[in-house]
Scaffold this motif. Structure first.
Motif, PDB file in Angstrom:
ATOM      1  N   GLN A 262      10.001   8.275  12.067  1.00  0.00           N
ATOM      2  CA  GLN A 262      10.172   8.528  10.428  1.00  0.00           C
ATOM      3  C   GLN A 262       9.285   9.702  10.088  1.00  0.00           C
ATOM      4  N   HIS A 263       9.769  10.250   8.931  1.00  0.00           N
ATOM      5  CA  HIS A 263       9.181  11.186   7.996  1.00  0.00           C
ATOM      6  C   HIS A 263       8.127  10.809   7.177  1.00  0.00           C
ATOM      7  N   HIS A 264       8.511   9.382   6.678  1.00  0.00           N
ATOM      8  CA  HIS A 264       7.643   8.729   5.593  1.00  0.00           C
ATOM      9  C   HIS A 264       7.660   7.244   6.014  1.00  0.00           C
ATOM     10  N   PRO A 265       6.674   6.969   7.058  1.00  0.00           N
ATOM     11  CA  PRO A 265       6.695   5.533   7.967  1.00  0.00           C
ATOM     12  C   PRO A 265       6.220   4.820   6.723  1.00  0.00           C
ATOM     13  N   VAL A 266       6.209   3.275   6.674  1.00  0.00           N
ATOM     14  CA  VAL A 266       5.230   2.340   6.176  1.00  0.00           C
ATOM     15  C   VAL A 266       4.160   2.179   6.557  1.00  0.00           C
ATOM     16  N   ILE A 267       3.979   2.568   8.017  1.00  0.00           N
ATOM     17  CA  ILE A 267       2.671   2.868   8.583  1.00  0.00           C
ATOM     18  C   ILE A 267       2.640   4.005   9.566  1.00  0.00           C
ATOM     19  N   ASP A 268       1.823   4.691   9.188  1.00  0.00           N
ATOM     20  CA  ASP A 268       1.800   6.171   9.963  1.00  0.00           C
ATOM     21  C   ASP A 268       0.717   5.717  10.952  1.00  0.00           C
ATOM     22  N   PHE A 269       1.078   5.850  12.322  1.00  0.00           N
ATOM     23  CA  PHE A 269       0.139   5.343  13.195  1.00  0.00           C
ATOM     24  C   PHE A 269      -0.838   6.570  13.373  1.00  0.00           C
ATOM     25  N   GLN A 270      -0.571   7.612  13.183  1.00  0.00           N
ATOM     26  CA  GLN A 270      -1.483   8.866  13.046  1.00  0.00           C
ATOM     27  C   GLN A 270      -2.863   8.535  12.411  1.00  0.00           C
ATOM     28  N   LEU A 271      -2.892   7.223  11.465  1.00  0.00           N
ATOM     29  CA  LEU A 271      -4.279   6.933  10.743  1.00  0.00           C
ATOM     30  C   LEU A 271      -5.080   6.590  11.833  1.00  0.00           C
TER      31      LEU A 271
ATOM     32  N   GLY B 275       0.956  -1.109  -0.115  1.00  0.00           N
ATOM     33  CA  GLY B 275      -0.100   0.137  -0.044  1.00  0.00           C
ATOM     34  C   GLY B 275       1.022   1.184   0.124  1.00  0.00           C
ATOM     35  N   LYS B 276       1.861   1.280   0.860  1.00  0.00           N
ATOM     36  CA  LYS B 276       2.785   2.392   0.894  1.00  0.00           C
ATOM     37  C   LYS B 276       3.466   2.555  -0.411  1.00  0.00           C
ATOM     38  N   LEU B 277       3.859   1.477  -1.172  1.00  0.00           N
ATOM     39  CA  LEU B 277       4.396   1.753  -2.374  1.00  0.00           C
ATOM     40  C   LEU B 277       3.598   2.555  -3.293  1.00  0.00           C
ATOM     41  N   GLY B 278       2.192   2.137  -3.365  1.00  0.00           N
ATOM     42  CA  GLY B 278       1.126   2.786  -4.255  1.00  0.00           C
ATOM     43  C   GLY B 278       1.153   4.034  -3.828  1.00  0.00           C
TER      44      GLY B 278
ATOM     45  N   ASP C 158      -6.911  10.818   4.134  1.00  0.00           N
ATOM     46  CA  ASP C 158      -6.805  11.597   2.931  1.00  0.00           C
ATOM     47  C   ASP C 158      -6.261  10.654   1.790  1.00  0.00           C
ATOM     48  N   LYS C 159      -6.324  11.276   0.591  1.00  0.00           N
ATOM     49  CA  LYS C 159      -6.079  10.612  -0.708  1.00  0.00           C
ATOM     50  C   LYS C 159      -4.708  10.119  -0.668  1.00  0.00           C
ATOM     51  N   ALA C 160      -3.869  11.027  -0.149  1.00  0.00           N
ATOM     52  CA  ALA C 160      -2.363  10.804  -0.043  1.00  0.00           C
ATOM     53  C   ALA C 160      -1.774   9.595   0.577  1.00  0.00           C
ATOM     54  N   ARG C 161      -2.616   8.987   1.714  1.00  0.00           N
ATOM     55  CA  ARG C 161      -2.393   7.871   2.482  1.00  0.00           C
ATOM     56  C   ARG C 161      -3.255   6.743   2.368  1.00  0.00           C
ATOM     57  N   SER C 162      -3.855   6.838   1.162  1.00  0.00           N
ATOM     58  CA  SER C 162      -5.030   5.827   1.083  1.00  0.00           C
ATOM     59  C   SER C 162      -4.505   4.343   0.699  1.00  0.00           C
ATOM     60  N   GLY C 163      -3.322   4.396   0.107  1.00  0.00           N
ATOM     61  CA  GLY C 163      -2.632   2.998  -0.148  1.00  0.00           C
ATOM     62  C   GLY C 163      -1.995   2.309   1.165  1.00  0.00           C
ATOM     63  N   MET C 164      -1.521   3.473   2.131  1.00  0.00           N
ATOM     64  CA  MET C 164      -1.083   2.877   3.288  1.00  0.00           C
ATOM     65  C   MET C 164      -2.448   2.455   4.140  1.00  0.00           C
TER      66      MET C 164
ATOM     67  N   ALA D 296      12.753   8.137   0.253  1.00  0.00           N
ATOM     68  CA  ALA D 296      13.041   6.619   0.403  1.00  0.00           C
ATOM     69  C   ALA D 296      12.027   5.892   1.178  1.00  0.00           C
ATOM     70  N   PHE D 297      12.202   4.769   0.427  1.00  0.00           N
ATOM     71  CA  PHE D 297      10.973   3.690   0.886  1.00  0.00           C
ATOM     72  C   PHE D 297      11.681   3.284   2.399  1.00  0.00           C
ATOM     73  N   ASP D 298      10.602   3.126   3.332  1.00  0.00           N
ATOM     74  CA  ASP D 298      11.224   2.682   4.823  1.00  0.00           C
ATOM     75  C   ASP D 298      11.365   1.254   4.802  1.00  0.00           C
ATOM     76  N   VAL D 299      12.537   0.902   4.415  1.00  0.00           N
ATOM     77  CA  VAL D 299      13.032  -0.568   4.474  1.00  0.00           C
ATOM     78  C   VAL D 299      12.992  -1.245   5.725  1.00  0.00           C
ATOM     79  N   LEU D 300      13.531  -0.736   6.673  1.00  0.00           N
ATOM     80  CA  LEU D 300      13.688  -1.206   8.221  1.00  0.00           C
ATOM     81  C   LEU D 300      12.439  -1.374   8.763  1.00  0.00           C
ATOM     82  N   GLY D 301      11.364  -0.407   8.412  1.00  0.00           N
ATOM     83  CA  GLY D 301      10.064  -0.523   9.006  1.00  0.00           C
ATOM     84  C   GLY D 301       9.293  -1.673   8.623  1.00  0.00           C
ATOM     85  N   SER D 302       9.605  -1.795   7.035  1.00  0.00           N
ATOM     86  CA  SER D 302       8.948  -2.770   6.535  1.00  0.00           C
ATOM     87  C   SER D 302       9.314  -4.295   7.024  1.00  0.00           C
ATOM     88  N   VAL D 303      10.806  -4.386   7.313  1.00  0.00           N
ATOM     89  CA  VAL D 303      11.368  -5.640   7.834  1.00  0.00           C
ATOM     90  C   VAL D 303      10.935  -5.851   9.264  1.00  0.00           C
TER      91      VAL D 303
END
Length: 466
Positions: free
Chosen positions: A256-265, A78-81, A390-396, A208-215
Motif C-alpha cells: 500500500q502507498h498509504h498503509p494504516v501502519i507503515d512498517f518502515q517506522l 492515529g492514521k486518521l489524525g 517525521d511529523k507527517a507520520r506522527s499519528g501513525m 483513501a483510508f486503508d480500510v482492509l488493512g485496518s480490518v
C-alpha cells in the motif's frame, strides 16, 4: 502541574505551537481514559445488582469490550489524525467519549451500557494517538520529554485515583455518575481547545483510508487478546490464528502507498527501541499488578484493603517518577535515564521475588523501586520514539506505540495465567517465583533496548534522533 505546563509552553518558539491552554485541555482529556478504566471496577458489583447481571457478563461486556476496542482502534485512530489533522480528530474523540459517557449515565440495561463503553473506548482510542502526535509536533525536541513526563504523571494519578473517586460517586450519588462526571470535564477541555488548533502537516490531497488493512489489523489483534485470556488448546489456536491474520495484514500493508501502519517506522532505531521498552515494561507491570493481590490472598489471607494500600506504593512512585524522568532526560539524555529506570525496576522485581513471599509489608520497598524505575524511563522512551519519526507520520507512530503498550500488558496477564494455571486451584511458591523471573527478564531486555536510545550531545541536550 499547571505551572509546569505553562513553563513547557513558554519555551516553544515554533509558530502556531501548543499554548498552555491547549496543554491543559490535552491533560484533562487524556486523564479521563485511565480514570474510567479504574473507576468502573468498584462500580461493577452495584451495577450487577441493579441491572440483574452476573460478574461474568459484566466483565465480558463492560471490561473486555472496552479493552478490545481500545487496542484495535489505536493505529487506525492515529492514521486518521495524519490524514485529517490531529486536533480535528482529537475533538471527534472527545465528542465520542462524551456521547458514550452520557449514554452510560442514562443506561438502565446491560446492552445499552455496553454500547456506552464501546463509544467511550472508541473515543479514547482516537484521543491517545492524536494527543501524543500533537505533543510531538507542537513542542521543540528539548521540551518533549518533560511534557510526556507531566502527562504520564497526570494519567498515573488519574488511574490511581479512579477507585477512590468511583467509590465515592457510587456511594453518594449512584453508579451512573461515574459516567456523568466525564461530561463537564470534556466540555471544559473542548472550550479550552477552541480556536487553538495549531498548523499541522496534513496531505494536500487526502488519500483513501486503508480500510482492509485496518480490518485485518483489528481482527488479528482481537484474536491475540482473546487467545491470551484463554487456556489450553483454545489459547494455542487463537494465538496462531491471530498471528496468521497479522501476517496477511503485513503482506497487504507492504503493497500500500498509504498503509494504516507503515512498517518502515521500525527502521527508525529510536522508535523501535522506545516502543519495545514501553511494551516490555507494561508486560512486567501488569503481570505483577495481577499477581501480587492473588499471592497475598493465597499465602497470607490478606483483605483487599490492605493489598490495595500495599500496591499504592508502586502507583505513588510512578506519579513522582514520571515527570522527574522527563526532566532528567533533558540533562542526561534518554539512554542513561531509561537504562537507569529499567535497572531500578529490575532490582525491584528481584527483591519482590525474595521479600514479597514473606508478607505484604516486605513488598513495599521493592514496589517503590519498581514503580519509580518504570516511571523514570517512560517519558524519555516516549519522547525518543516519537522524535524518531517525521511529523507527517506522527499519528501513525503514536497509534503503533500505544498498540504495543496495550499488547505488552495483555501479554503480561497471559504469561501470569499460563505459569500459575499449572498449579491448579492453588499456585505453588515456585510458580510465583517463575512468573516473577519472566517479568524480570522482560525488564532486563528493556534495559538492553534502552541502549539504542539517543544519548546526550556535547551541548547538554538530547540530540536529534534522525
Amino acid at each position: 502541574m499547571a505551572a509546569e505546563l505553562a513553563e513547557v509552553a513558554a519555551h516553544v518558539d515554533e509558530p502556531r505551537a501548543l499554548s498552555a491552554r491547549t496543554l491543559v485541555a490535552l491533560g484533562l482529556t487524556m486523564a479521563l481514559v485511565p480514570l474510567n478504566s479504574t473507576m468502573i471496577a468498584v462500580a461493577l458489583p452495584t451495577i450487577g445488582r441493579e441491572l440483574g447481571a452476573g460478574p461474568d457478563t459484566l466483565s465480558q461486556w463492560l471490561v473486555t469490550s472496552y479493552l478490545l476496542v481500545g487496542i484495535v482502534l489505536q493505529s487506525p485512530g492515529g492514521k486518521l489524525g495524519d490524514l485529517w489533522g490531529h486536533h480535528r480528530v482529537l475533538r471527534v474523540g472527545q465528542v465520542l467519549f462524551a456521547l458514550g459517557a452520557a449514554t452510560g449515565f442514562l443506561a438502565r440495561h446491560v446492552a445499552l451500557l455496553s454500547l456506552a463503553r464501546v463509544l467511550m473506548a472508541t473515543g479514547g482510542a482516537v484521543i491517545a494517538p492524536s494527543a501524543m502526535a500533537l505533543l510531538r509536533n507542537g513542542l521543540p525536541e528539548n521540551r518533549r520529554a518533560r511534557a510526556f513526563g507531566l502527562f504520564g504523571a497526570v494519567m498515573s494519578l488519574a488511574a490511581a485515583a479512579g477507585p477512590m473517586i468511583g467509590g465515592e460517586l457510587v456511594a453518594r450519588l449512584g453508579w451512573s455518575f461515574i459516567f456523568m462526571v466525564n461530561v463537564p470535564v470534556l466540555c471544559l477541555a473542548l472550550l479550552l481547545g477552541r480556536g487553538e488548533a495549531p498548523a499541522e502537516p496534513v496531505p494536500a490531497r487526502r488519500p483513501a483510508f486503508d480500510v482492509l488493512g485496518s480490518v485485518l489489523l483489528g481482527a488479528g489483534l482481537a484474536l491475540l487478546v482473546v487467545g491470551g485470556k484463554s487456556q489450553g488448546a483454545w489459547m494455542a489456536g487463537l494465538l496462531a490464528a491471530g498471528a496468521g491474520v497479522l501476517g496477511m495484514m503485513y503482506r497487504w500493508e507492504r503493497r500500500q502507498h498509504h498503509p494504516v501502519i507503515d512498517f518502515q517506522l521500525f527502521g527508525s532505531r529510536p522508535f523501535t527501541a522506545g516502543s519495545s521498552i514501553l511494551a516490555l515494561q507494561n508486560l512486567a507491570m501488569y503481570g505483577l499488578l495481577f499477581q501480587l493481590p492473588y499471592l497475598f490472598s493465597q499465602r497470607f489471607g490478606e483483605d483487599t484493603g490492605r493489598t490495595g494500600r500495599t500496591m499504592l506504593a508502586m502507583m505513588a512512585m510512578m506519579v513522582v517518577g514520571t515527570p522527574l524522568g522527563g526532566r532528567i532526560s533533558e540533562q542526561l539524555g534518554a539512554r542513561v535515564t531509561s537504562v537507569t529506570g529499567a535497572l531500578l525496576g529490575l532490582t525491584g522485581v528481584g527483591l519482590l521475588g525474595l521479600r514479597s513471599l514473606d508478607g505484604p509489608n516486605e513488598a513495599i520497598l521493592p514496589l517503590m523501586l519498581l514503580g519509580f524505575g518504570l516511571a523514570l524511563g517512560t517519558a524519555p522512551s516516549q519522547a525518543a520514539a516519537m522524535g524518531g519519526v517525521d511529523k507527517a507520520r506522527s499519528g501513525m507512530a503514536a497509534g503503533a506505540m500505544s498498540t504495543m503498550r496495550y499488547l505488552g500488558g495483555v501479554a503480561g496477564i497471559a504469561v501470569l495465567g499460563g505459569v500459575l494455571a499449572r498449579g491448579g486451584a492453588a499456585a505453588t511458591l515456585e510458580q510465583h517465583r517463575a512468573a516473577m523471573a519472566v517479568f524480570a527478564a522482560a525488564l532486563a531486555v528493556s534495559a538492553l533496548a534502552a541502549l539504542a536510545l539517543p544519548g546526550r550531545d556535547v551541548a547538554g541536550r538530547a540530540p536529534a534522533t534522525r
